[in-house]
Motif scaffolding. Sequence first.
Motif, mmCIF file in Angstrom:
data_model
loop_
_atom_site.group_PDB
_atom_site.id
_atom_site.type_symbol
_atom_site.label_atom_id
_atom_site.label_comp_id
_atom_site.label_asym_id
_atom_site.label_seq_id
_atom_site.Cartn_x
_atom_site.Cartn_y
_atom_site.Cartn_z
ATOM 1 N N ARG A 1 74.629 90.062 87.968
ATOM 2 C CA ARG A 1 73.450 91.010 88.051
ATOM 3 C C ARG A 1 72.298 90.655 86.645
ATOM 4 N N LEU A 2 72.809 90.111 85.883
ATOM 5 C CA LEU A 2 71.893 89.540 84.787
ATOM 6 C C LEU A 2 71.545 88.172 84.691
ATOM 7 N N ALA B 1 68.175 94.244 75.822
ATOM 8 C CA ALA B 1 68.908 94.987 76.773
ATOM 9 C C ALA B 1 67.708 95.957 77.388
ATOM 10 N N LYS B 2 66.746 96.281 76.617
ATOM 11 C CA LYS B 2 65.623 97.237 77.160
ATOM 12 C C LYS B 2 64.762 96.373 78.134
ATOM 13 N N ALA B 3 64.567 95.059 77.625
ATOM 14 C CA ALA B 3 63.731 94.264 78.651
ATOM 15 C C ALA B 3 64.357 94.041 79.972
ATOM 16 N N LEU B 4 65.823 93.946 79.829
ATOM 17 C CA LEU B 4 66.322 93.638 81.170
ATOM 18 C C LEU B 4 66.909 94.758 81.966
ATOM 19 N N GLY B 5 67.095 95.806 81.246
ATOM 20 C CA GLY B 5 67.658 97.000 81.850
ATOM 21 C C GLY B 5 68.902 97.078 81.943
ATOM 22 N N CYS B 6 69.741 96.567 80.662
ATOM 23 C CA CYS B 6 71.075 96.562 80.735
ATOM 24 C C CYS B 6 71.568 97.293 79.354
ATOM 25 N N SER B 7 72.743 97.245 79.229
ATOM 26 C CA SER B 7 73.453 97.835 78.045
ATOM 27 C C SER B 7 73.657 96.670 77.045
#
Length: 181
Positions: free
Chosen positions: A144-145, A164-170
């Motif tokens: 997913r990443l 994490a913010k740029a890719l929408g993950c933790s």
Amino acid sequence: MPRIGYARVSTVDQDLDGQLTRLRSEGCAIIRSEKVSGGSREGRTELATILEFLRPGDELVVTRLDRLGRDTRDVLNVVHEAEQRGASVTVLDPHVSTRGEMGHVVITVLGMVAQMERRFIKERQREGIAQAKAAGVYLGGQRRLDYDRIRQMAAAGAGPTEIAKALGCSRMQVYRVLEEP
């Protein structure tokens, strides 16, 4: 007595709306929710927040016991922590509360059933994967990443929070990717 609702689903693809609606209709003024596995307490920050702020007389409300967890020990630990703070736990379906002694027995049994159900789910999943592999159709889960992008951003000096913010993950996902060889 304040009623505090807790809603949880296991994956980001699942919908919380049914639980949230039910908790609101039951009079929960405060509702915390999260999309994380109930297999353990790890990573369940919203549940931890609720437990930290429970006060005497509060009531933690969930739609079903498996929303608290799928491990008997974890469920009983949540109940114990709530009671240590003078609060009770209420499950709406089937309706049971820790305010009475019988409620503890029922919650223990339901916790064992939830744990057993989780084992059955995992067993069926393993069997299905084994059959798919034998048939040559199992390709594994899809990423997913974008692992390469994470590594590139880190190499360019971006920190885990920024990535994490740029890719929408933790951030934890970023750390895991960066730890892989």
